[in-house]
Motif scaffolding. Structure first.
Motif, short mmCIF file in Angstrom:
data_model
loop_
_atom_site.label_atom_id
_atom_site.label_comp_id
_atom_site.label_asym_id
_atom_site.label_seq_id
_atom_site.Cartn_x
_atom_site.Cartn_y
_atom_site.Cartn_z
N SER A 113 0.84 -1.20 0.00
CA SER A 113 0.00 0.00 0.00
C SER A 113 0.87 1.25 0.00
CB SER A 113 -0.92 0.01 1.22
OG SER A 113 -0.16 0.12 2.40
N ASN B 122 -8.36 6.70 -0.25
CA ASN B 122 -9.23 5.77 0.48
C ASN B 122 -10.67 5.92 0.05
OD1 ASN B 122 -7.16 4.63 1.93
ND2 ASN B 122 -7.36 6.04 3.66
N ASN C 34 -14.92 -0.55 -3.87
CA ASN C 34 -15.42 -1.71 -3.13
C ASN C 34 -16.94 -1.76 -3.14
OD1 ASN C 34 -12.91 -2.76 -2.42
ND2 ASN C 34 -12.74 -1.47 -0.61
N MET D 48 -11.02 4.10 -3.14
CA MET D 48 -11.00 2.65 -2.95
C MET D 48 -12.32 2.16 -2.34
SD MET D 48 -7.09 2.11 -1.57
CE MET D 48 -7.36 0.37 -1.28
#
Length: 581
Positions: A4, A310, A317, A313
């Motif tokens: 990451s 984030n 998801n 991401m």
């Protein structure tokens, strides 16, 4: 995790900052160590010089006592005068005056005395308690002089008397006269006050064997540490730790051979470094600054890079989970604004495409569902005609009439179930018509039991579900027509919100080989191979209707017979009309 960006950014920062912090800490600690060594050496040298001066005073006192007979005429006369006469008293007075002058010269001496061993008369001057010193001399000097080893020795004797410790030197001038001097060990401790010992430090006089020989301001734990450390000193100083509060002390100890005592001083490390506040603060300030810089760097990194990343991401998801209503905030840096804007446009296009595909899939499933439902009707039509034909052949017209009534209700149900679902009550009533027809066909050979709680009567299920299972039981399980055949239908629910429909019989049951294949979820092919076309049809309809969430279980009864349990999610069973009410 290691791949990451967060880990790589933080790891890169730590690789740079941690060696720098360690270097600064090492440099600072090294400087503190050097300062500690210098301060320790300085204090040790000061104590050694001071002890040297005290030893010099002890040596001069020894010489003074040895030369009294030669230098003091009054002492010579006192030896020849009669005790208690006026001339004796005047001579004694002159000796006291001389002793007073000399006592001021010897700065650490507490007492100078002349003791007549024959008359027990004492002539002395003192800076301490007069009567204590007189008692000390009278009771101690004869004992000291009895030890011939101490007569000419330059070493001062350490004497414990009435909870006090003193150093005494005696020398015999004549057969009757003994000269001597006394130094209180507390005076020696008081002379060490020029050393800065702080509020928790202090000094103490220790014997050669490590016993405490003076009063001290040291606490019990500090004193214990000093007593334990002094016998093992390799140098004049050492850093010791107080076991009670883990405070560090500089322990300095210098041994005096002329008195067989150790001058011991404990100085708190904080007192040694109190003039060096920068080094003390820097030890804590440097790591704290490193931590604050790291926190600021992480906050900046989180705000500028990690937070929008984030967010992107999490959006991806949610798309993977099927949520296409997600839209991200584009209020970030220009690069992320472009990236997130492109993401939002992509989600919009995917949402439109998915709606089109989903609608097409629904149309396909509805067509397949309709085809499967139509397939059931010819299957039962043929069975019904066979039953009527058999009854007509035996000329059972009353039974044909009753069966025709049940068939009429049966076919009325069929013609009215073009909708996707029916109530559980209607399906049970339809199944009862089927069973009554079978009872007419097999009189006194077939019975059935139905348990349907009232709270489940309005639940929705697919039509021709229970009837198909019952029909399958009669066709494949009712092989021995000489025994009474029983069919049971039981409706229950569990805590997992599943409605369970159990159809069991008292027939021959499943063969072990066939049942094993059914439990291994290979029942579709096996049902087709064994001719269970109706059950296979039900399974396909259940899969389409309940999206694969329905459960189908096969087993044999404890005694005999087959059991089939169909579990339907309760959320699919709610009757919409009841829900609106």
């Amino acid at each position: 995790m290691r791949n990451s960006l967060r880990f790589k950014f933080v790891a890169g920062f730590l690789i740079i900052i941690i060696p720098l912090i360690f270097f600064l800490l090492f440099n600072n600690l090294y400087a503190i160590t050097v300062v500690r060594e210098q301060v320790s050496t300085t204090n040790s040298n000061l104590l050694a010089q001071h002890v040297k001066q005290i030893n010099k005073m002890f040596a001069e006192t020894n010489t003074y006592l040895y030369d009294l007979w030669d230098n003091e005429i009054d002492i010579n006369q006192l030896n020849d005068l009669t005790f208690g006469t006026d001339e004796y008293l005047l001579t004694k007075k002159r000796i006291v005056n001389r002793f007073q002058t000399n006592l001021n010269y010897f700065f650490l001496l507490d007492t100078i005395f002349l003791f007549n061993d024959q008359t027990q008369d004492v002539t002395f001057v003192t800076k301490q308690d007069y009567y204590f010193q007189q008692k000390l001399i009278v009771e101690t000097v004869p004992k000291e002089m009895a030890d011939q080893k101490n007569v000419d020795s330059p070493v001062w004797r350490l004497i414990q008397f009435e909870n006090r410790t003193v150093l005494m030197k005696t020398t015999r001038l004549t057969n009757n006269l003994i000269a001597g001097a006394i130094v209180n060990t507390d005076s020696l401790v008081a002379s060490l006050e020029f050393l800065d010992m702080g509020t928790t430090g202090g000094a103490v006089i220790l014997t050669k064997n490590g016993a405490v020989a003076s009063h001290t301001t040291l606490g019990a734990s500090e004193l214990k540490g000093a007593v334990e450390a002094v016998p093992h000193l390799n140098n004049t100083y050492q850093i010791v730790t107080d076991p009670k509060d883990n405070n560090k002390y500089l322990l300095i100890s210098v041994f005096s051979e002329i008195a067989n005592i150790n001058y011991t001083v404990m100085i708190p490390e904080g007192t040694m470094l109190k003039h060096l506040p920068f080094f003390q603060i820097a030890v804590y300030f440097i790591p704290l600054c490193g931590i604050l810089i790291l926190l600021f760097y992480l906050y900046f990194l989180r705000s500028v890079l990690l937070k929008p990343m984030n967010s992107l991401m999490r959006g991806m998801n949610r798309i993977m989970r099927g949520d296409l209503n997600i839209r991200l905030n584009e209020n970030h840096s220009s690069e992320f604004s472009f990236l997130i804007g492109t993401f939002n446009n992509m989600v919009t296009e995917i949402s439109k495409l998915k709606i089109d595909v989903y609608e097409e899939k629904i149309r396909t499933q509805e067509a397949e569902f309709g085809l499967l439902q139509v397939q059931i009707r010819p299957h039962f039509y043929l069975n019904s005609l066979n039953i009527i034909y058999s009854l007509a052949a035996i000329k059972e017209y009353a039974l044909i009439q009753k069966m025709t009534q049940h068939l009429a209700e049966y076919f009325r149900f069929i013609t009215q179930t073009k909708q996707g679902t029916v109530t559980l009550e209607a399906e049970i009533r339809h199944t009862q018509n089927y069973l009554e027809i079978q009872k007419l066909r097999f009189p006194n050979q077939l019975i059935y039991e139905i348990e349907l709680p009232d709270r489940y009567r309005k639940c929705d299920i697919l039509p021709l579900t229970i009837q198909t299972f019952v029909e399958n039981s009669i066709i494949h399980g009712f092989t021995d027509r000489r025994e009474l055949f029983t069919v049971r239908i039981i409706i229950t629910a569990d805590e997992q919100d599943f409605l369970w429909i159990e159809v069991s019989d008292s027939g021959v049951g499943f063969s072990e080989t066939f049942l094993k294949k059914l439990k291994e979820d290979r029942y579709e092919d096996e049902l087709f191979a064994e001719g269970h076309l109706g059950i296979q049809n039900v399974i396909k309809r259940q899969r389409i209707r309940y999206k694969g969430k329905a459960q189908l279980l096969f087993s044999n009864g404890k005694v005999r017979g087959a059991e089939v349990k169909l579990g339907i999610p309760m959320s699919y069973c709610v009757n919409e009309e009841d829900e609106d009410v």
